[in-house]
Design a protein around this motif. Sequence first.
Motif, PDB file in Angstrom:
ATOM      1  N   MET A   1       0.922  -1.135   0.091  1.00 10.77           N
ATOM      2  CA  MET A   1       0.038  -0.051   0.002  1.00 10.77           C
ATOM      3  C   MET A   1       0.774   1.100  -0.029  1.00 10.77           C
ATOM      4  SD  MET A   1      -3.248   1.220   2.364  1.00 10.77           S
ATOM      5  CE  MET A   1      -2.489   0.512   3.870  1.00 10.77           C
ATOM      6  N   ILE A   2       0.413   2.147  -0.819  1.00 13.50           N
ATOM      7  CA  ILE A   2       1.179   3.638  -0.955  1.00 13.50           C
ATOM      8  C   ILE A   2       0.231   4.506  -0.040  1.00 13.50           C
ATOM      9  CG2 ILE A   2       1.900   5.312  -2.520  1.00 13.50           C
ATOM     10  CD1 ILE A   2       2.177   3.131  -4.558  1.00 13.50           C
ATOM     11  N   GLU A   3       0.987   4.990   0.719  1.00 14.92           N
ATOM     12  CA  GLU A   3       0.150   6.271   1.635  1.00 14.92           C
ATOM     13  C   GLU A   3       0.621   7.691   1.337  1.00 14.92           C
ATOM     14  OE1 GLU A   3       0.608   5.360   5.852  1.00 14.92           O
ATOM     15  OE2 GLU A   3      -0.937   3.633   5.733  1.00 14.92           O
ATOM     16  N   ILE A   4      -0.154   8.423   1.132  1.00 14.20           N
ATOM     17  CA  ILE A   4       0.201  10.016   0.879  1.00 14.20           C
ATOM     18  C   ILE A   4      -0.309  10.900   1.915  1.00 14.20           C
ATOM     19  CG2 ILE A   4      -0.377  11.683  -1.031  1.00 14.20           C
ATOM     20  CD1 ILE A   4      -0.881   9.472  -2.778  1.00 14.20           C
ATOM     21  N   ASP A   5       0.327  11.723   2.347  1.00 13.57           N
ATOM     22  CA  ASP A   5       0.037  12.552   3.425  1.00 13.57           C
ATOM     23  C   ASP A   5       0.812  14.080   3.069  1.00 13.57           C
ATOM     24  OD1 ASP A   5      -0.745  14.246   5.595  1.00 13.57           O
ATOM     25  OD2 ASP A   5      -0.051  12.853   6.853  1.00 13.57           O
ATOM     26  N   GLU A   6       0.250  14.897   2.420  1.00 13.71           N
ATOM     27  CA  GLU A   6       1.040  16.130   1.758  1.00 13.71           C
ATOM     28  C   GLU A   6       0.306  17.306   1.975  1.00 13.71           C
ATOM     29  OE1 GLU A   6       3.919  15.947  -0.018  1.00 13.71           O
ATOM     30  OE2 GLU A   6       4.012  13.781   0.130  1.00 13.71           O
ATOM     31  N   GLU A   7       1.057  18.495   2.388  1.00 13.00           N
ATOM     32  CA  GLU A   7       0.589  19.788   2.620  1.00 13.00           C
ATOM     33  C   GLU A   7       1.067  20.773   1.716  1.00 13.00           C
ATOM     34  OE1 GLU A   7      -0.014  21.738   6.120  1.00 13.00           O
ATOM     35  OE2 GLU A   7      -1.895  20.493   6.063  1.00 13.00           O
TER      36      GLU A   7
ATOM     37  N   GLU B   1     -18.509  21.804  -0.989  1.00 14.67           N
ATOM     38  CA  GLU B   1     -17.992  23.196  -1.436  1.00 14.67           C
ATOM     39  C   GLU B   1     -17.971  24.056  -0.160  1.00 14.67           C
ATOM     40  OE1 GLU B   1     -18.469  26.748  -4.566  1.00 14.67           O
ATOM     41  OE2 GLU B   1     -19.446  24.758  -5.132  1.00 14.67           O
ATOM     42  N   PRO B   2     -18.991  24.106   0.835  1.00 15.35           N
ATOM     43  CA  PRO B   2     -18.855  25.027   1.681  1.00 15.35           C
ATOM     44  C   PRO B   2     -17.772  24.924   2.916  1.00 15.35           C
ATOM     45  CG  PRO B   2     -21.038  24.480   1.852  1.00 15.35           C
ATOM     46  CD  PRO B   2     -20.187  23.723   0.531  1.00 15.35           C
ATOM     47  N   GLU B   3     -17.300  23.620   2.948  1.00 17.75           N
ATOM     48  CA  GLU B   3     -16.193  23.059   3.753  1.00 17.75           C
ATOM     49  C   GLU B   3     -14.764  23.453   3.048  1.00 17.75           C
ATOM     50  OE1 GLU B   3     -16.043  22.860   7.045  1.00 17.75           O
ATOM     51  OE2 GLU B   3     -18.032  23.292   6.895  1.00 17.75           O
ATOM     52  N   ARG B   4     -14.910  23.422   1.673  1.00 13.72           N
ATOM     53  CA  ARG B   4     -13.744  23.304   0.848  1.00 13.72           C
ATOM     54  C   ARG B   4     -13.138  21.948   0.998  1.00 13.72           C
ATOM     55  NH1 ARG B   4     -11.829  29.273   1.823  1.00 13.72           N
ATOM     56  NH2 ARG B   4     -13.439  30.317   0.416  1.00 13.72           N
ATOM     57  N   GLU B   5     -13.753  20.676   0.919  1.00 13.44           N
ATOM     58  CA  GLU B   5     -13.284  19.448   0.865  1.00 13.44           C
ATOM     59  C   GLU B   5     -13.781  18.610  -0.045  1.00 13.44           C
ATOM     60  OE1 GLU B   5     -13.324  18.939   5.943  1.00 13.44           O
ATOM     61  OE2 GLU B   5     -14.654  18.058   4.730  1.00 13.44           O
ATOM     62  N   GLY B   6     -12.885  17.744  -0.399  1.00  9.88           N
ATOM     63  CA  GLY B   6     -13.195  16.424  -1.710  1.00  9.88           C
ATOM     64  C   GLY B   6     -12.718  15.033  -1.253  1.00  9.88           C
ATOM     65  N   CYS B   7     -13.330  14.281  -1.770  1.00 11.22           N
ATOM     66  CA  CYS B   7     -13.107  13.031  -1.349  1.00 11.22           C
ATOM     67  C   CYS B   7     -13.031  12.392  -3.170  1.00 11.22           C
ATOM     68  CB  CYS B   7     -13.878  12.371  -0.748  1.00 11.22           C
ATOM     69  SG  CYS B   7     -13.658  10.550  -0.551  1.00 11.22           S
ATOM     70  N   LEU B   8     -11.992  11.804  -3.456  1.00 10.75           N
ATOM     71  CA  LEU B   8     -11.578  10.944  -4.804  1.00 10.75           C
ATOM     72  C   LEU B   8     -11.407   9.564  -4.483  1.00 10.75           C
ATOM     73  CD1 LEU B   8      -9.859  12.348  -7.888  1.00 10.75           C
ATOM     74  CD2 LEU B   8      -8.566  10.529  -6.660  1.00 10.75           C
ATOM     75  N   SER B   9     -12.088   8.878  -5.481  1.00  9.34           N
ATOM     76  CA  SER B   9     -11.941   7.606  -5.523  1.00  9.34           C
ATOM     77  C   SER B   9     -11.605   7.075  -6.881  1.00  9.34           C
ATOM     78  CB  SER B   9     -13.263   6.852  -4.753  1.00  9.34           C
ATOM     79  OG  SER B   9     -13.585   7.187  -3.500  1.00  9.34           O
TER      80      SER B   9
ATOM     81  N   ALA C   1      -2.471  32.874   6.980  1.00  9.96           N
ATOM     82  CA  ALA C   1      -2.074  34.034   6.798  1.00  9.96           C
ATOM     83  C   ALA C   1      -1.405  34.393   5.275  1.00  9.96           C
ATOM     84  CB  ALA C   1      -1.227  34.547   8.324  1.00  9.96           C
ATOM     85  N   GLY C   2      -0.613  33.282   4.899  1.00 12.11           N
ATOM     86  CA  GLY C   2       0.178  33.583   3.758  1.00 12.11           C
ATOM     87  C   GLY C   2      -0.544  33.081   2.412  1.00 12.11           C
ATOM     88  N   GLY C   3      -1.993  32.895   2.550  1.00 14.52           N
ATOM     89  CA  GLY C   3      -2.771  32.339   1.401  1.00 14.52           C
ATOM     90  C   GLY C   3      -3.605  31.107   1.667  1.00 14.52           C
ATOM     91  N   ALA C   4      -3.181  30.015   1.186  1.00 14.33           N
ATOM     92  CA  ALA C   4      -4.018  28.694   1.458  1.00 14.33           C
ATOM     93  C   ALA C   4      -3.102  27.628   1.468  1.00 14.33           C
ATOM     94  CB  ALA C   4      -4.856  28.589   0.419  1.00 14.33           C
ATOM     95  N   TRP C   5      -3.492  26.609   2.119  1.00 14.64           N
ATOM     96  CA  TRP C   5      -2.949  25.250   2.264  1.00 14.64           C
ATOM     97  C   TRP C   5      -3.557  24.125   1.409  1.00 14.64           C
ATOM     98  CZ3 TRP C   5       2.327  23.917   3.953  1.00 14.64           C
ATOM     99  CH2 TRP C   5       2.856  25.037   4.475  1.00 14.64           C
ATOM    100  N   VAL C   6      -3.186  23.329   0.709  1.00  8.71           N
ATOM    101  CA  VAL C   6      -3.821  22.218   0.625  1.00  8.71           C
ATOM    102  C   VAL C   6      -3.216  20.874   1.331  1.00  8.71           C
ATOM    103  CG1 VAL C   6      -4.658  20.822  -1.450  1.00  8.71           C
ATOM    104  CG2 VAL C   6      -4.326  23.252  -1.877  1.00  8.71           C
ATOM    105  N   HIS C   7      -4.180  20.444   2.081  1.00  4.84           N
ATOM    106  CA  HIS C   7      -3.923  19.064   2.632  1.00  4.84           C
ATOM    107  C   HIS C   7      -4.592  17.972   1.841  1.00  4.84           C
ATOM    108  CE1 HIS C   7      -3.695  16.581   6.485  1.00  4.84           C
ATOM    109  NE2 HIS C   7      -2.471  16.341   5.670  1.00  4.84           N
ATOM    110  N   VAL C   8      -3.525  16.864   1.556  1.00  2.66           N
ATOM    111  CA  VAL C   8      -3.956  15.911   0.689  1.00  2.66           C
ATOM    112  C   VAL C   8      -3.615  14.704   1.542  1.00  2.66           C
ATOM    113  CG1 VAL C   8      -4.072  14.564  -1.181  1.00  2.66           C
ATOM    114  CG2 VAL C   8      -3.676  16.808  -1.459  1.00  2.66           C
ATOM    115  N   THR C   9      -4.633  13.591   1.918  1.00  2.00           N
ATOM    116  CA  THR C   9      -4.257  12.313   2.467  1.00  2.00           C
ATOM    117  C   THR C   9      -4.866  11.190   1.597  1.00  2.00           C
ATOM    118  OG1 THR C   9      -6.065  12.328   3.889  1.00  2.00           O
ATOM    119  CG2 THR C   9      -4.208  13.215   4.797  1.00  2.00           C
ATOM    120  N   GLY C  10      -4.383   9.908   1.609  1.00  2.00           N
ATOM    121  CA  GLY C  10      -4.904   9.138   0.663  1.00  2.00           C
ATOM    122  C   GLY C  10      -3.902   7.763   0.814  1.00  2.00           C
TER     123      GLY C  10
END
Length: 188
Positions: A1-7, A70-78, A102-111
């Motif tokens: 299994m490959i795990e992904i946890d990126e910011e 959209e209101p939470e700015r979250e998504g799930c991809l399968s 404070a510096g803009g935005a962060w995208v957090h991805v786990t999978g």
Amino acid sequence: MIEIDEEIPVPALPGRVWEVVSDPGEVVSCISGAELGQSHEDGSFDGTLVVKFGAVRVRFGARVSLDLDEPEREGCLSAKGRDGQGATRFSAHATFRVREDAGGAWVHVTGEVTLAGKLASLIEAGAGAVVSRMTRDFADELVRRCAGTAEVVQPRRSSGWTRLRAWWLRIVHKRQIDPSEVRSGQAQ
């Protein structure tokens, strides 16, 4: 299994970042070797991705579904699919969230990606380097796309990563040449 946890830090307004990461066409254009295929009535779509593992290039095809909050700015991809020769099957699940900073935005991805078949051990062995490279390339393109049509928020933090991104954006914007200047011979 490959795990992904990126910011991924993105020096742009969170709303603009969400516009990009919630649009499959935009996301695919941020990933080298990825293409969108046919859309289906259930909202899923076909996609392909060519991944290089050292000297080996593997083309994966998948059926992808995307659920957005959209209101939470979250998504799930399968995604479920196989490589072009049918030797390796995979299933992937990922969640992503855009959060304000404070510096803009962060995208957090786990999978996680689960593999089975002939190439599974080869792919898993090279996965760390491949995921790192793809994340770096995706982040660079995401930053470029988000800055291209929206006001860039100047980072308030002094982290090296944020300063490097801001420097890169300045370089990219300086190198953009108006096509009319090229035709008239004014560009240098």
